[in-house]
Enzyme design. Structure first.
Site, PDB file in Angstrom:
ATOM      1  N   HIS A  92      11.922  15.212 -31.255  1.00  0.00           N
ATOM      2  CA  HIS A  92      10.960  14.166 -31.564  1.00  0.00           C
ATOM      3  C   HIS A  92       9.822  14.354 -30.559  1.00  0.00           C
ATOM      4  O   HIS A  92      10.039  14.931 -29.481  1.00  0.00           O
ATOM      5  CB  HIS A  92      11.564  12.775 -31.390  1.00  0.00           C
ATOM      6  CG  HIS A  92      12.656  12.473 -32.380  1.00  0.00           C
ATOM      7  ND1 HIS A  92      13.969  12.338 -32.023  1.00  0.00           N
ATOM      8  CD2 HIS A  92      12.607  12.288 -33.716  1.00  0.00           C
ATOM      9  CE1 HIS A  92      14.685  12.083 -33.108  1.00  0.00           C
ATOM     10  NE2 HIS A  92      13.892  12.053 -34.140  1.00  0.00           N
ATOM     11  N   ASP A 142      10.919  13.118 -27.303  1.00  0.00           N
ATOM     12  CA  ASP A 142      11.960  13.884 -26.613  1.00  0.00           C
ATOM     13  C   ASP A 142      11.269  14.884 -25.688  1.00  0.00           C
ATOM     14  O   ASP A 142      11.729  15.161 -24.584  1.00  0.00           O
ATOM     15  CB  ASP A 142      12.821  14.695 -27.606  1.00  0.00           C
ATOM     16  CG  ASP A 142      13.685  13.811 -28.496  1.00  0.00           C
ATOM     17  OD1 ASP A 142      14.202  12.798 -28.001  1.00  0.00           O
ATOM     18  OD2 ASP A 142      13.838  14.155 -29.693  1.00  0.00           O
TER      19      ASP A 142
HETATM   20  C1  XUL Z   1      17.818   9.785 -39.683  1.00  0.00           C
HETATM   21  C2  XUL Z   1      17.745  11.192 -39.373  1.00  0.00           C
HETATM   22  C3  XUL Z   1      16.932  11.512 -38.182  1.00  0.00           C
HETATM   23  C4  XUL Z   1      15.976  12.581 -38.395  1.00  0.00           C
HETATM   24  C5  XUL Z   1      15.223  12.972 -37.164  1.00  0.00           C
HETATM   25  O1  XUL Z   1      18.802   9.484 -40.553  1.00  0.00           O
HETATM   26  O2  XUL Z   1      18.380  11.999 -40.006  1.00  0.00           O
HETATM   27  O3  XUL Z   1      17.793  11.950 -37.202  1.00  0.00           O
HETATM   28  O4  XUL Z   1      16.673  13.680 -38.834  1.00  0.00           O
HETATM   29  O5  XUL Z   1      14.361  12.006 -36.790  1.00  0.00           O
END
Ligand code: XUL
Ligand code: MN
Length: 347
Positions: A49, A52
């Protein structure tokens, strides 16, 4: 096994075990130790992210964000790792409480687009291949709270703003039908790719399929993957598993639906997915009951299941399969597959 598959996971996949009904049960693992774990578990790619990579980025200047992103890139290089994806985490900020790109308030929509642009800036420095959009709160708790027609238009506006911000960026939409919202606006890959085709450059918008999300939509993940693969639009996957229509479980790949997992691996093999350079991403959670020293097994086990299923796909007798299909003897085809998966003979 000599395989071109490369694997990735996100730092959130090593976690403390908190759930909506109870607090953390394991201590936090520092970033440096998480990075060390990647290679030892057999992983080369890190899913990020934006925050992150650059924690608390909302309070930081563009220069500071760039400096910290460069530090993270050096850390990755030192560990022989690469950034696979970068995703704007729009759903934790209080401004995004009722959606970010589809918020009713224009000021919130403007913030969300600005944040997505900053995510792209970090993404360029990390050298990641795709920006992933999981559209977490882009939907509704109650139907009447937003105008859905307008909201879909706002999603296209946001994608266009991101595409304009960086002429090289590629965006993969990760569909999910529900959670945290009651209904999400982009629940399946069909919705995602239909949206992509309405942007200013559809060649730069594709998809990421998560197994559990497809199962939550009542669909077969391998068919969702096939839909995207046929269009040249499957740019990442989040493999995991899901036991029926419950909360999003992120179980170890194949743990609940081994045959469904086999078919996901099969479709990736058929499309020569790995040879195109795409990663096999995992989005799995350790069970809350795991003690700290054994709280990484879900990652190792998911990778192991995947590789074992690659072997099962490669050793599946496709000649015999073709004959059973020609005879339309699907009972025989089904039993042969079950026997193959169980490692028992077909009498
Ligand atoms: C939510 C999900 C998240 C995304 C990354 O369900 O899968 O982990 O993959 O933000
Ligand atoms: Mn995911």
């Amino acid at each position: 096994m000599n395989t071109p598959y490369r694997f990735s996971f996100g730092p959130w996949n090593i976690h403390e075990g908190a759930d909506p009904f109870g607090p953390a049960v394991r201590s936090t693992i520092a970033w440096a130790n998480k990075l060390v774990a990647y290679k030892s578990l057999g992983f080369d790619g890190v899913q990020f992210h934006d925050d992150d990579a650059v924690p608390d980025l909302e309070g930081k200047s563009a220069t500071q964000i760039a400096d910290e992103a460069r530090q993270m890139k050096r850390l990755l290089d030192d560990h022989g790792l690469v950034a696979e994806i970068t995703a704007p985490r729009l759903w934790e900020d209080p401004r995004g409480i009722d959606g970010a790109f589809t918020a009713n308030d224009p000021a919130v929509r403007a913030w969300a687009i600005d944040r997505a642009k900053r995510c792209i800036d970090i993404h360029r420095i990390l050298g990641a291949k795709i920006v992933v959009l999981w559209l977490a709160r882009e939907g509704t708790y109650i139907r009447e709270s937003k105008t859905a027609i307008t909201a879909h238009g706002h999603l296209i506006d946001a994608l266009n703003a991101m595409l304009l911000h960086d002429p090289d960026v590629r965006i993969a939409i990760e569909p999910k039908p529900n959670e945290p919202m009651d209904h999400a606006y982009i629940p399946t890959i069909g919705h995602a790719l239909a949206l992509a085709h309405q942007t200013i450059d559809s060649t730069r918008v594709g998809g990421l399929i998560e197994s559990a999300h497809a199962l939550l939509a009542g669909l077969d993940p391998s068919d969702e993957m096939a839909f995207a693969l046929q269009a040249g639009k499957l740019w990442s996957v989040h493999l995991n598993d899901q036991n029926g229509l419950k909360y999003d479980q992120d179980k170890t790949f194949g743990a609940a639906n081994l045959r469904v997992a086999f078919n996901q691996v099969r479709v990736l093999e058929q499309a020569r997915y790995a040879e195109q350079g795409w990663f096999v991403g995992l989005d799995v959670k350790a069970m809350r009951t795991q003690k700290s020293p054994v709280a990484l097994k879900h990652l190792q086990n998911s990778r192991r299941v995947f590789l074992a299923l690659v072997e099962k796909v490669r050793t599946w007798d496709t000649q015999a399969e073709a004959e059973m299909i020609a005879q339309r003897d699907y009972e025989e085809l089904e039993m042969s597959l079950l026997a193959h998966l169980m490692g028992i003979g077909r009498d």
